[in-house]
Write a protein that holds these residues in place. Structure first.
Motif, mmCIF file in Angstrom:
data_model
loop_
_atom_site.group_PDB
_atom_site.id
_atom_site.type_symbol
_atom_site.label_atom_id
_atom_site.label_comp_id
_atom_site.label_asym_id
_atom_site.label_seq_id
_atom_site.Cartn_x
_atom_site.Cartn_y
_atom_site.Cartn_z
ATOM 1 N N ARG A 139 0.836 -1.192 0.000
ATOM 2 C CA ARG A 139 0.000 0.000 0.000
ATOM 3 C C ARG A 139 0.877 1.251 0.000
ATOM 4 N NH1 ARG A 139 -3.756 -0.962 5.084
ATOM 5 N NH2 ARG A 139 -1.744 -1.754 5.827
ATOM 6 N N PRO A 140 0.561 2.219 -0.861
ATOM 7 C CA PRO A 140 1.412 3.416 -0.982
ATOM 8 C C PRO A 140 1.462 4.225 0.309
ATOM 9 C CG PRO A 140 -0.059 3.214 -2.866
ATOM 10 C CD PRO A 140 -0.525 2.212 -1.855
ATOM 11 N N ARG A 141 2.646 4.750 0.591
ATOM 12 C CA ARG A 141 2.864 5.636 1.729
ATOM 13 C C ARG A 141 3.731 6.820 1.259
ATOM 14 N NH1 ARG A 141 -0.774 3.165 3.374
ATOM 15 N NH2 ARG A 141 -0.965 1.953 5.301
ATOM 16 N N ASP A 142 3.631 7.925 1.988
ATOM 17 C CA ASP A 142 4.326 9.146 1.559
ATOM 18 C C ASP A 142 5.789 9.182 1.957
ATOM 19 O OD1 ASP A 142 2.081 10.221 0.321
ATOM 20 O OD2 ASP A 142 1.360 11.144 2.183
ATOM 21 N N ASN A 143 6.190 8.355 2.923
ATOM 22 C CA ASN A 143 7.596 8.345 3.325
ATOM 23 C C ASN A 143 8.026 6.927 3.655
ATOM 24 O OD1 ASN A 143 7.383 7.954 6.425
ATOM 25 N ND2 ASN A 143 6.039 9.719 6.050
ATOM 26 N N TRP A 144 9.330 6.725 3.606
ATOM 27 C CA TRP A 144 9.881 5.383 3.810
ATOM 28 C C TRP A 144 9.685 4.892 5.232
ATOM 29 C CZ3 TRP A 144 11.005 0.957 1.869
ATOM 30 C CH2 TRP A 144 11.926 0.089 2.473
ATOM 31 N N ALA A 145 9.819 5.778 6.217
ATOM 32 C CA ALA A 145 9.653 5.342 7.607
ATOM 33 C C ALA A 145 8.270 4.736 7.814
ATOM 34 C CB ALA A 145 9.879 6.515 8.557
ATOM 35 N N GLN A 146 7.242 5.419 7.335
ATOM 36 C CA GLN A 146 5.882 4.913 7.493
ATOM 37 C C GLN A 146 5.699 3.613 6.725
ATOM 38 O OE1 GLN A 146 2.819 7.375 5.751
ATOM 39 N NE2 GLN A 146 1.208 6.505 7.057
ATOM 40 N N PHE A 147 6.210 3.554 5.500
ATOM 41 C CA PHE A 147 6.062 2.345 4.696
ATOM 42 C C PHE A 147 6.782 1.170 5.342
ATOM 43 C CE2 PHE A 147 7.344 -0.626 1.383
ATOM 44 C CZ PHE A 147 6.146 -0.832 0.718
ATOM 45 N N PHE A 148 8.009 1.394 5.794
ATOM 46 C CA PHE A 148 8.793 0.318 6.386
ATOM 47 C C PHE A 148 8.135 -0.223 7.649
ATOM 48 C CE2 PHE A 148 12.692 -1.229 8.725
ATOM 49 C CZ PHE A 148 12.973 -2.268 7.858
ATOM 50 N N ILE A 149 7.556 0.676 8.458
ATOM 51 C CA ILE A 149 6.887 0.247 9.682
ATOM 52 C C ILE A 149 5.584 -0.484 9.364
ATOM 53 C CG2 ILE A 149 5.671 1.053 11.747
ATOM 54 C CD1 ILE A 149 7.746 3.366 11.863
ATOM 55 N N GLU A 150 4.708 0.151 8.578
ATOM 56 C CA GLU A 150 3.343 -0.340 8.429
ATOM 57 C C GLU A 150 3.197 -1.466 7.400
ATOM 58 O OE1 GLU A 150 0.805 3.007 7.695
ATOM 59 O OE2 GLU A 150 1.305 3.970 9.604
ATOM 60 N N GLU A 151 4.016 -1.431 6.350
ATOM 61 C CA GLU A 151 3.860 -2.414 5.285
ATOM 62 C C GLU A 151 4.909 -3.524 5.332
ATOM 63 O OE1 GLU A 151 1.109 -2.168 3.427
ATOM 64 O OE2 GLU A 151 0.735 -0.420 4.712
ATOM 65 N N ARG A 152 5.950 -3.323 6.121
ATOM 66 C CA ARG A 152 6.999 -4.334 6.192
ATOM 67 C C ARG A 152 7.093 -4.938 7.597
ATOM 68 N NH1 ARG A 152 5.994 -4.428 1.801
ATOM 69 N NH2 ARG A 152 7.239 -4.023 -0.074
ATOM 70 N N LEU A 153 7.438 -4.132 8.593
ATOM 71 C CA LEU A 153 7.698 -4.690 9.921
ATOM 72 C C LEU A 153 6.433 -5.195 10.614
ATOM 73 C CD1 LEU A 153 10.364 -2.212 11.361
ATOM 74 C CD2 LEU A 153 10.726 -4.402 10.193
ATOM 75 N N GLN A 154 5.416 -4.363 10.706
ATOM 76 C CA GLN A 154 4.263 -4.712 11.534
ATOM 77 C C GLN A 154 3.560 -6.009 11.112
ATOM 78 O OE1 GLN A 154 1.922 -1.075 11.691
ATOM 79 N NE2 GLN A 154 2.936 -0.431 13.581
ATOM 80 N N PRO A 155 3.320 -6.246 9.822
ATOM 81 C CA PRO A 155 2.676 -7.523 9.468
ATOM 82 C C PRO A 155 3.507 -8.740 9.857
ATOM 83 C CG PRO A 155 2.506 -5.971 7.649
ATOM 84 C CD PRO A 155 3.447 -5.367 8.639
ATOM 85 N N MET A 156 4.836 -8.643 9.696
ATOM 86 C CA MET A 156 5.698 -9.779 10.028
ATOM 87 C C MET A 156 5.803 -9.969 11.540
ATOM 88 S SD MET A 156 6.711 -11.318 7.302
ATOM 89 C CE MET A 156 5.162 -10.935 6.486
ATOM 90 N N ILE A 157 5.826 -8.867 12.292
ATOM 91 C CA ILE A 157 5.900 -8.954 13.754
ATOM 92 C C ILE A 157 4.630 -9.585 14.312
ATOM 93 C CG2 ILE A 157 5.961 -7.575 15.873
ATOM 94 C CD1 ILE A 157 7.759 -5.599 14.209
ATOM 95 N N LYS A 158 3.482 -9.164 13.794
ATOM 96 C CA LYS A 158 2.216 -9.754 14.263
ATOM 97 C C LYS A 158 2.189 -11.255 13.981
ATOM 98 C CE LYS A 158 -2.808 -9.362 14.025
ATOM 99 N NZ LYS A 158 -2.977 -10.840 14.035
ATOM 100 N N MET A 159 2.606 -11.642 12.794
ATOM 101 C CA MET A 159 2.611 -13.048 12.436
ATOM 102 C C MET A 159 3.539 -13.838 13.354
ATOM 103 S SD MET A 159 3.521 -14.788 8.722
ATOM 104 C CE MET A 159 2.403 -13.679 7.885
ATOM 105 N N ALA A 160 4.728 -13.291 13.596
ATOM 106 C CA ALA A 160 5.699 -13.986 14.438
ATOM 107 C C ALA A 160 5.226 -14.064 15.885
ATOM 108 C CB ALA A 160 7.047 -13.287 14.360
ATOM 109 N N ALA A 161 4.600 -13.003 16.370
ATOM 110 C CA ALA A 161 4.084 -13.014 17.742
ATOM 111 C C ALA A 161 2.944 -14.017 17.881
ATOM 112 C CB ALA A 161 3.626 -11.616 18.137
ATOM 113 N N ASP A 162 2.070 -14.064 16.876
ATOM 114 C CA ASP A 162 0.959 -15.017 16.908
ATOM 115 C C ASP A 162 1.462 -16.455 16.907
ATOM 116 O OD1 ASP A 162 -0.834 -12.937 16.927
ATOM 117 O OD2 ASP A 162 -1.360 -13.090 14.799
ATOM 118 N N LYS A 163 2.596 -16.691 16.267
ATOM 119 C CA LYS A 163 3.182 -18.034 16.225
ATOM 120 C C LYS A 163 3.993 -18.357 17.473
ATOM 121 C CE LYS A 163 3.754 -18.564 11.211
ATOM 122 N NZ LYS A 163 4.732 -18.813 10.125
ATOM 123 N N GLY A 164 4.218 -17.347 18.320
ATOM 124 C CA GLY A 164 5.025 -17.552 19.509
ATOM 125 C C GLY A 164 6.515 -17.463 19.260
ATOM 126 N N GLU A 165 6.909 -17.003 18.100
ATOM 127 C CA GLU A 165 8.330 -16.865 17.773
ATOM 128 C C GLU A 165 8.925 -15.590 18.370
ATOM 129 O OE1 GLU A 165 10.124 -19.089 16.452
ATOM 130 O OE2 GLU A 165 8.735 -20.440 15.430
#
Length: 288
Positions: A139-165
């Motif tokens: 999903r488009p974002r206006d800056n890299w910080a927002q994109f990296f947090i919301e479209e890259r880190l957060q989905p992977m962190i949620k998945m890993a936390a849900d798996k207990g990793e």
């Protein structure tokens, strides 16, 4: 797993050529991969589950097209893509692999830098795709910080936390990183990224010509691609020198490699678990 009769029939109809032989080749963990010999030519074919990985090959075709449009670096020509039953397939031109040497490494670095000059109004891409076998939101974002947090880190962190990793403290540490992230780097215009640029996702032809393969494209900070090149080897000094001679990276880029590599490491946590969670924590501790 043998190639199904349905796929063979589809390919013969699509290519209008009789298949002479199909030979397995190394193709990674997701796809079956083969060298396809027909009366016309040799081709590379990948086959996977349409149910498990919907749209994966369509995304790959879109990524290859985006890279090709830059006229900066070669990608394999797409010959045919299709579905039959619960199988998807993608046929690409066959490229005879050659030796990686100083000259070809310089070409790769120079041409990647040229590709990174292709830009966009926003960070992201006009379609989602895959990182390995995992869905990747663009999903488009206006800056890299927002994109990296919301479209890259957060989905992977949620998945890993849900798996207990990852545990609650890990999630908290990332929350601290989000607050600091904008001050850790200088924003640049979005660059077209390969997105999964480890040593297995490029090849040098027998003529010494670099090709990029298996893209996970988006427009982002170009240091992200450079960071991924350092994860598993396969890139030498000549590559980095040629890149910097063509498109100088901003001061401090070496210190930010572990920051951008948090994302591919999180992907590996979700795919393989194990030691990758420790690597995530080690990288995170440098910045928090």
């Amino acid at each position: 797993m043998a190639v199904s009769a349905g796929v063979i029939n589809d390919i013969e109809l699509g290519l209008n050529a009789k298949i002479k032989s199909i030979s397995p080749v190394a193709g990674g963990d997701i796809n079956q991969a083969y060298r396809l010999q027909t009366a016309l030519d040799r081709f590379f074919i990948k086959i996977n589950s349409l149910h498990k990985f919907p749209g994966m090959f369509e995304s790959e075709v879109e990524g290859l097209a985006a890279i090709s449009k830059t006229n900066a670096i070669a990608v394999p020509n797409v010959i045919l893509r299709g579905d039959t039953g619960d199988e998807s397939y993608l046929i690409l031109e066959w490229i005879d692999a050659g030796q990686i040497n100083n000259v070809s490494s310089k070409k790769l670095g120079y041409q990647l830098a040229q590709m990174h000059r292709a830009t966009s109004a926003q960070f992201g891409f006009d379609a989602d795709n895959y990182m390995g076998s995992l869905h990747q939101s663009n999903r488009p974002r206006d800056n890299w910080a927002q994109f990296f947090i919301e479209e890259r880190l957060q989905p992977m962190i949620k998945m890993a936390a849900d798996k207990g990793e990852l545990n609650k403290n890990d999630v908290h540490q990332f929350d601290l990183l989000y607050k600091k992230l904008p001050g850790l780097f200088t924003e640049e215009p979005p660059a077209l990224l390969h997105g999964d640029l480890w040593g297995g996702n490029y090849l040098i032809s027998s003529e010494g010509k670099p090709y990029l393969i298996d893209p996970a494209v988006s427009y982002g900070n170009r240091e992200f691609d450079i960071a991924m090149t350092t994860l598993f080897g396969g890139f030498d000094r000549a590559f980095y020198e040629a890149y910097n001679n063509e498109f100088q990276l901003l001061p401090g880029w070496q210190q930010r490699l572990k920051l951008w590599n948090l994302y591919p490491l999180l992907v590996h946590v979700n795919l393989f678990g194990g030691m990758y969670a420790k690597q995530v924590r080690d990288n995170l501790s440098v910045f928090v």
